[in-house]
Scaffold this active site. Structure first.
Site: not given
Ligand SMILES: Nc1ncnc2c1ncn2[C@@H]1O[C@H](COP(=O)(O)OP(=O)(O)OP(=O)(O)O)[C@@H](O)[C@H]1O
Length: 448
Positions: A77, A139, A193
């Site tokens: 992002r 992160s 993060d």
């Molecule tokens: N509705 C949901 N319920 C549970 N888990 C979910 C849901 N939607 C997405 N996820 C899971 O959440 C994860 C993504 O997490 P997030 O959106 O917080 O992203 P991120 O910023 O990439 O993660 P991180 O902060 O660990 O780097 C993916 O592994 C996905 O499978």
């Protein structure tokens, strides 16, 4: 109402943790954190406890326009944030995909991709000619050598770009921006993060002292007294405190959690990009939870205990059971299986009985409850260690955000593990690590 079948419960029993085991995990985490914080033992520690060089929390006086980059998992992002005192914040953001080819390509292609996205975003918002301060949320485990210098220790969460481990990621970012030559920025901070989450929540609630993530991966940071940080090599000016990025996802690498690992955890680990590493993370986070459930479901189907032994090609394919399915299935009202049937149909499973649905729901519950309880053991460890009367814990990540019971499961479990005189509250981070990155940059520019 149908009840969970006895054989399914038996197969799942290795995933059920007792209160005593959770207390043991909490105590193990405590000794691993102590190892990480001490200068003498840090080199061998798995939970590295990196000082972030973030010493001050927001005080509401932060103002100005900031850019933030957020790379750390599924999406990348870019944000433009205007801080205007404690209440008024404006935020524009755009999500860019990071293609698998970039996640596994060269470091230069990754940083060129980031610089491309940044330039596109700056032009879209007409700020390409300004030299704005920027906070970079990166992160992955980094050993920081200052607020604007962080060397990647190793990739996690499905990334494996060549030539980045051991390098300063701020330098790589600046070099990629220079290669383009059409935009300019002023990197004021690189952070994780978790730190972004803590800062963002602390801006809203000054009692926030811990930040945790339960998303693609899992991690935690907390505010520690300098006197407890043997590793500290910075100045001792007031306030004598620093945010510690624990990198608790790697807890268990030395085998200390082997007793609670199941055959499913071992299979996930063996087939991962980083075998032997991030053991705690692989039991908790979104990148693995769905796959854990799938492995249990596949085993039970092969044994003839689900779907009358009739699986599907999709069910037997790695990664086909998304973690969001767990949230959907557990969101069904008790005794109803509307979402559950929808998910099972997506997996091309036919002739699904209510018994199958009840058993599938149980498998999901066992996997998500274990994840929530293990994360709770980590939080309780930090709360007991800090030993403050009241602490707010900022939490971010889609697993915590969207799973219907994760918050309650964690709260219940922390209550059992934390000293009775410590009060705590889990607070959902509203606009996450992007705003946190701008706040770290703002606090840094307040000082400079
Ligand atoms: N509705 C949901 N319920 C549970 N888990 C979910 C849901 N939607 C997405 N996820 C899971 O959440 C994860 C993504 O997490 P997030 O959106 O917080 O992203 P991120 O910023 O990439 O993660 P991180 O902060 O660990 O780097 C993916 O592994 C996905 O499978």
């Amino acid at each position: 109402m149908v009840t969970v079948s006895r054989q399914v419960k038996e197969v799942c029993s290795s995933l059920v943790l007792s209160d005593t085991t959770l207390e043991h995990v909490m105590n193990l985490m405590h000794s691993e954190i102590s190892k990480g914080l001490s200068k003498e033992t840090n080199a061998f520690a798995d939970v590295k406890c990196f000082p972030t060089y973030v010493r001050n929390l927001p005080n509401g006086s932060e103002r100005g326009k900031f850019l933030a980059l957020d790379l750390g998992g599924t999406n990348f992002r870019v944000l433009l944030i205007e801080l205007g005192g404690s209440q008024k914040n404006k935020m524009l953001s755009k999500i860019f995909a990071v293609p698998q080819s970039v996640m596994l390509g060269s470091g230069n292609s990754l940083f060129d991709h980031i610089a491309d996205c940044l330039a596109v975003f700056m032009k879209e918002h007409g700020v390409q000619l300004e030299r704005l301060p920027l906070g970079f949320t990166f992160s992955f485990p980094c050993r920081q050598e200052g607020l604007t210098k962080g060397r990647l220790v190793r990739w996690t969460k499905g990334f494996k770009c060549g030539g980045v481990e051991g390098e300063d990621v701020v330098r790589l970012l600046q070099a990629a921006i220079r290669r383009r030559g059409d935009v300019d920025i002023d990197v004021l901070a690189v952070l994780n993060d978790t730190t972004g989450t803590l800062m963002s929540c602390a801006h809203k609630n000054p009692e926030c002292r811990v930040g945790i993530i339960i998303g693609t991966g899992t991690n935690a940071c907390y505010l520690e007294k300098l006197g407890n940080v043997g590793l500290w090599d910075g100045d001792w000016e007031e306030p004598q405190q620093v945010i510690i990025n624990t990198e608790w996802g790697n807890f268990g690498r030395n085998g200390c959690l082997d007793d609670i690992l199941t055959e499913y955890d071992r299979e996930i680990d063996e087939k991962s990009l980083n075998p032997g590493e991030q053991v705690f993370e692989k039991m908790i986070s979104g990148m693995y939870m769905g796959e854990l459930a799938r492995l249990v479901i596949a085993k039970l189907t092969k044994k003839g205990l689900l779907f009358r032994g009739q699986g599907s090609d999709i069910l037997y394919k790695k990664g086909s059971f998304y973690t969001k399915y767990i949230s959907e299935i557990e969101s069904d009202k008790l005794g109803e299986f509307y979402n559950c049937r929808e998910v099972l149909e997506e997996l091309c499973l036919g002739l699904i009985s209510d018994q199958d649905c009840q058993d599938i729901r149980y498998i999901c519950e066992v996997v998500s409850t274990r994840a929530a309880q293990l994360a709770a053991a980590g939080v309780a460890c930090l709360l007991n260690k800090m030993n403050e009367k009241k602490v707010v814990v900022g939490v971010d990540g889609s697993v915590y955000r969207f799973h219907p019971h994760f918050h309650n499961l964690m709260t219940e479990s922390i209550e059992k593990l934390v000293s009775s005189d410590i009060k705590f509250e889990l607070m959902l981070s509203e606009d996450g690590s992007g705003r946190g990155a701008a706040l770290v940059a703002a606090v840094a520019s307040r000082k400079s």
